[in-house]
Design an enzyme around this catalytic site. Structure first.
Site, PDB file in Angstrom:
ATOM      1  N   ASP A 105      79.568   1.321  33.779  1.00 11.42           N
ATOM      2  CA  ASP A 105      79.500   2.698  34.945  1.00 11.42           C
ATOM      3  C   ASP A 105      78.847   1.956  36.087  1.00 11.42           C
ATOM      4  OD1 ASP A 105      77.483   1.940  34.390  1.00 11.42           O
ATOM      5  OD2 ASP A 105      76.195   3.940  34.245  1.00 11.42           O
ATOM      6  N   ASP A 108      74.493  -2.912  39.968  1.00 12.04           N
ATOM      7  CA  ASP A 108      73.382  -3.151  40.870  1.00 12.04           C
ATOM      8  C   ASP A 108      73.213  -4.634  40.466  1.00 12.04           C
ATOM      9  OD1 ASP A 108      71.401  -2.714  42.146  1.00 12.04           O
ATOM     10  OD2 ASP A 108      70.701  -0.874  40.401  1.00 12.04           O
ATOM     11  N   SER A 109      71.819  -4.990  39.947  1.00 10.90           N
ATOM     12  CA  SER A 109      71.860  -6.186  40.180  1.00 10.90           C
ATOM     13  C   SER A 109      72.975  -7.122  39.475  1.00 10.90           C
ATOM     14  CB  SER A 109      70.493  -7.168  39.206  1.00 10.90           C
ATOM     15  OG  SER A 109      70.415  -6.161  38.096  1.00 10.90           O
ATOM     16  N   ASP A 164      72.908   8.854  34.800  1.00 14.91           N
ATOM     17  CA  ASP A 164      71.354   9.165  34.279  1.00 14.91           C
ATOM     18  C   ASP A 164      70.182   8.707  35.443  1.00 14.91           C
ATOM     19  OD1 ASP A 164      71.186   6.886  33.131  1.00 14.91           O
ATOM     20  OD2 ASP A 164      69.148   7.750  31.822  1.00 14.91           O
ATOM     21  N   ARG A 170      73.643  12.928  32.655  1.00 16.29           N
ATOM     22  CA  ARG A 170      75.305  11.701  32.466  1.00 16.29           C
ATOM     23  C   ARG A 170      76.058  13.603  32.560  1.00 16.29           C
ATOM     24  NH1 ARG A 170      73.041   7.208  30.865  1.00 16.29           N
ATOM     25  NH2 ARG A 170      71.143   7.175  29.423  1.00 16.29           N
TER      26      ARG A 170
HETATM   27  P1  IMP Z   1      72.025  -4.414  36.613  1.00 11.45           P
HETATM   28  O1  IMP Z   1      72.102  -4.828  35.106  1.00 11.45           O
HETATM   29  O2  IMP Z   1      70.933  -4.055  37.600  1.00 11.45           O
HETATM   30  O3  IMP Z   1      72.966  -3.956  37.430  1.00 11.45           O
HETATM   31  O4  IMP Z   1      71.738  -2.618  36.251  1.00 11.45           O
HETATM   32  C1  IMP Z   1      72.997  -1.960  35.534  1.00 11.45           C
HETATM   33  C2  IMP Z   1      73.009  -0.693  34.833  1.00 11.45           C
HETATM   34  O5  IMP Z   1      71.362  -0.096  35.409  1.00 11.45           O
HETATM   35  C3  IMP Z   1      73.919   0.345  34.365  1.00 11.45           C
HETATM   36  O6  IMP Z   1      74.635  -0.294  33.421  1.00 11.45           O
HETATM   37  C4  IMP Z   1      73.115   1.828  34.548  1.00 11.45           C
HETATM   38  O7  IMP Z   1      73.370   2.394  33.967  1.00 11.45           O
HETATM   39  C5  IMP Z   1      71.858   1.376  35.764  1.00 11.45           C
HETATM   40  N1  IMP Z   1      72.235   1.321  36.791  1.00 11.45           N
HETATM   41  C6  IMP Z   1      72.480   1.241  37.950  1.00 11.45           C
HETATM   42  N2  IMP Z   1      72.266   1.632  38.865  1.00 11.45           N
HETATM   43  C7  IMP Z   1      71.775   2.262  38.682  1.00 11.45           C
HETATM   44  C8  IMP Z   1      71.918   4.415  39.905  1.00 11.45           C
HETATM   45  O8  IMP Z   1      71.932   4.086  40.454  1.00 11.45           O
HETATM   46  N3  IMP Z   1      71.873   5.504  39.075  1.00 11.45           N
HETATM   47  C9  IMP Z   1      71.931   5.438  37.686  1.00 11.45           C
HETATM   48  N4  IMP Z   1      71.851   4.146  36.717  1.00 11.45           N
HETATM   49  C10 IMP Z   1      71.959   3.119  36.800  1.00 11.45           C
HETATM   50 MG    MG Z   2      74.554   1.416  31.923  1.00 12.10          MG
END
Ligand code: IMP
Ligand code: MG
Length: 184
Positions: A105, A108-109, A164, A170
């Site tokens: 979806d 982010d990191s 969410d 969601r």
């Molecule tokens: P990452 O591992 O930091 O890249 O985060 C990715 C996961 O965190 C995604 O699969 C989302 O489920 C959740 N996520 C990241 N950013 C958001 C946001 O702004 N809103 C809701 N869920 C997020």
């Molecule tokens: Mg996710």
């Protein structure tokens, strides 16, 4: 501008369902074009990617199978913990020689997708790529951005269209961005 409240937070409309529909079509076309003549194993990451996946696969025109995996990272907060707590759904999965497309979806990191990619390393897939509806370039700490990307957004917290806040929001057909705390 339309605002909504979820738990203790206030959100404002960021991306409408019409904009999402257009972008999903564009990404699906790009994927169909890139994999023309091939077969895909699509690996959506639950729960967040369920809505994007449902819309996306309807417009991917190459033969495909779907296999859902569950990853959890965020806990109930609004910033990435960088920790993947568990991963489910990789048991009895044979990806040898397959073209694999992970569907997310939002990136982010980048820790979630890189954790999953590492977990698939021993599988000898023909290729492993990522498609994400949204990504936050300023938060990204991985090496390669996903190959197929929809909306680029600021380092903000969003909900809706599968995403969410503490398990709520969601079902929203549009994407909303956090603008502050809810007034008492
Ligand atoms: P990452 O591992 O930091 O890249 O985060 C990715 C996961 O965190 C995604 O699969 C989302 O489920 C959740 N996520 C990241 N950013 C958001 C946001 O702004 N809103 C809701 N869920 C997020
Ligand atoms: Mg996710």
């Amino acid at each position: 501008m339309k605002t909504i409240h979820i738990h203790d937070l206030t959100f404002q409309l960021l991306i409408s369902r019409h904009e999402i529909e257009k972008e999903v079509l564009r990404v699906a076309k790009e994927i169909s074009h890139s994999y023309a003549g091939k077969e895909l194993v699509i690996l959506p990451i639950l729960k967040g990617a369920f809505m994007f996946t449902a819309d996306l696969v309807r417009h991917i025109s190459v033969p495909q199978t779907l296999h859902f995996v569950t990853l959890s990272t965020y806990g109930d907060g609004t910033s990435s913990t960088g920790k993947v707590n568990h991963i489910q759904g990789l048991e009895s999965l044979d990806l040898a020689g397959k073209h694999v497309l992970i569907v997310e979806d939002i990136v982010d990191s980048g820790f979630s997708i890189s954790f999953l990619q590492k977990s698939l390393h021993t599988q000898k897939a023909a290729s492993i790529e990522v498609a994400t509806l949204m990504y936050k370039p300023k938060a990204f700490q991985g090496e390669n951005l996903p190959r197929f990307k929809g909306f680029e957004i600021a380092n903000d917290f969003v909900v809706g269209y599968g995403m969410d806040y503490a398990q709520r929001g969601r079902e929203l057909p549009d994407v909303y961005v956090k603008v502050g705390e809810k007034e008492a």
